[in-house]
Design a protein around this motif. Structure first.
Motif, PDB file in Angstrom:
ATOM      1  N   HIS B  52      45.377  46.473  41.290  1.00  0.00           N
ATOM      2  CA  HIS B  52      46.796  46.257  41.584  1.00  0.00           C
ATOM      3  C   HIS B  52      47.645  47.432  41.114  1.00  0.00           C
ATOM      4  O   HIS B  52      48.581  47.847  41.810  1.00  0.00           O
ATOM      5  CB  HIS B  52      47.271  44.971  40.912  1.00  0.00           C
ATOM      6  CG  HIS B  52      46.731  43.739  41.572  1.00  0.00           C
ATOM      7  ND1 HIS B  52      46.827  43.521  42.926  1.00  0.00           N
ATOM      8  CD2 HIS B  52      46.078  42.665  41.066  1.00  0.00           C
ATOM      9  CE1 HIS B  52      46.256  42.364  43.229  1.00  0.00           C
ATOM     10  NE2 HIS B  52      45.789  41.826  42.121  1.00  0.00           N
ATOM     11  N   LEU B  53      47.307  47.972  39.937  1.00  0.00           N
ATOM     12  CA  LEU B  53      48.055  49.125  39.437  1.00  0.00           C
ATOM     13  C   LEU B  53      47.888  50.308  40.393  1.00  0.00           C
ATOM     14  O   LEU B  53      48.835  51.060  40.626  1.00  0.00           O
ATOM     15  CB  LEU B  53      47.566  49.502  38.033  1.00  0.00           C
ATOM     16  CG  LEU B  53      47.944  48.512  36.927  1.00  0.00           C
ATOM     17  CD1 LEU B  53      47.269  48.889  35.613  1.00  0.00           C
ATOM     18  CD2 LEU B  53      49.457  48.469  36.748  1.00  0.00           C
ATOM     19  N   GLY B  54      46.693  50.423  40.964  1.00  0.00           N
ATOM     20  CA  GLY B  54      46.451  51.483  41.936  1.00  0.00           C
ATOM     21  C   GLY B  54      47.325  51.324  43.163  1.00  0.00           C
ATOM     22  O   GLY B  54      47.913  52.303  43.652  1.00  0.00           O
ATOM     23  N   ILE B  55      47.450  50.096  43.647  1.00  0.00           N
ATOM     24  CA  ILE B  55      48.271  49.842  44.830  1.00  0.00           C
ATOM     25  C   ILE B  55      49.744  50.133  44.540  1.00  0.00           C
ATOM     26  O   ILE B  55      50.429  50.771  45.335  1.00  0.00           O
ATOM     27  CB  ILE B  55      48.085  48.379  45.295  1.00  0.00           C
ATOM     28  CG1 ILE B  55      46.656  48.198  45.833  1.00  0.00           C
ATOM     29  CG2 ILE B  55      49.110  48.013  46.361  1.00  0.00           C
ATOM     30  CD1 ILE B  55      46.266  46.771  46.114  1.00  0.00           C
ATOM     31  N   LEU B  56      50.205  49.677  43.380  1.00  0.00           N
ATOM     32  CA  LEU B  56      51.594  49.946  42.998  1.00  0.00           C
ATOM     33  C   LEU B  56      51.825  51.450  42.839  1.00  0.00           C
ATOM     34  O   LEU B  56      52.870  51.972  43.247  1.00  0.00           O
ATOM     35  CB  LEU B  56      51.936  49.215  41.691  1.00  0.00           C
ATOM     36  CG  LEU B  56      52.229  47.715  41.832  1.00  0.00           C
ATOM     37  CD1 LEU B  56      52.211  47.029  40.474  1.00  0.00           C
ATOM     38  CD2 LEU B  56      53.574  47.495  42.514  1.00  0.00           C
TER      39      LEU B  56
END
Lengths: 118, 118
Positions: B52-56
């Motif tokens: 999720h941090l990667g997507i954000l």
DNA sequence: TCCATATTTCGACAATAGGCGACATACCGA
DNA sequence: TCGGTATGTCGCCTATTGTCGAAATATGGA
């Protein structure tokens, strides 16, 4: 407006066709556009479009009204405002002071035409 | 900011965990929060969170910086502002006058604390 | 009533997204 | 160099989403 609702509205706009539809409807305020006309303008099959219109409607971002055979869709600016305010404000729930300055920082007041077209 | 970028940022926020992360990071400005701490606070497995941090990050809404073993994440308010401005302004591309009044209508100036907590 | 128009619903499919165990990498101190 | 801590990557699975042909529903005119 709570988290699940915001996710619904964000998700509604996070798709090419639906974003195009919403942009079209905002531009067409306050008249609105009939489903078939949207279909022609954006070149999307009517049944596919119908699904997207349903998703946008369920999120509250657009509303529809039937006029004889046509169903005319309009953007709900108030709902859109709620969503934007949530993003701007509710995110800072635990820290209102920071939030106030952050918002002031983000929006010196509201964007001028020049800023708006960047 | 163009359509595909906006869809990326909207999609990034249109998910429970990611919206929670972003809200946490906005509240934690300007210090930021380390990945492991986010994982503990939100009770999300570190590998799931990492995705999720990667997507954000790819959407530009958050940025990271390594401090020895920890990687600290921060919200990028400027990027967030771009997104909001796009939603408010670029949507009205074909009709700037209506847009200006719509924006003025949506944001009398910027929301007060009272309005913000509705 | 019958037909044409406007829109939605259904059903099936391919593509994408989310979750997480297992493994890999980066950093630091001893 | 080794072990522990912090984080990211890979692969697999399941659930959800987007698309569209075909059928259904609603409306109005002849």
């Amino acid at each position: 407006m709570d988290n699940p609702e915001v996710i619904l509205t964000l998700g509604a706009l996070a798709q090419t066709t639906r974003l195009d539809v919403f942009k079209l409807l905002i531009r067409s305020e306050p008249n609105g556009v009939a489903a078939g006309e949207i279909s022609r303008i954006l070149d999307v099959p009517h049944n596919t479009l119908s699904t997207h219109l349903g998703i946008l409607s369920r999120s509250g971002l657009i509303r529809s009204k039937r006029y004889s055979r046509s169903i005319v869709y309009r953007a709900d600016l108030e709902r859109f405002r709620e969503m934007t305010l949530f993003l701007l404000a509710d995110c800072c729930g635990g820290n209102p002071e920071t939030c106030a300055t952050a918002i002031a920082d983000l929006f010196p007041c509201y964007p001028t035409k020049e800023e708006a077209n960047v």
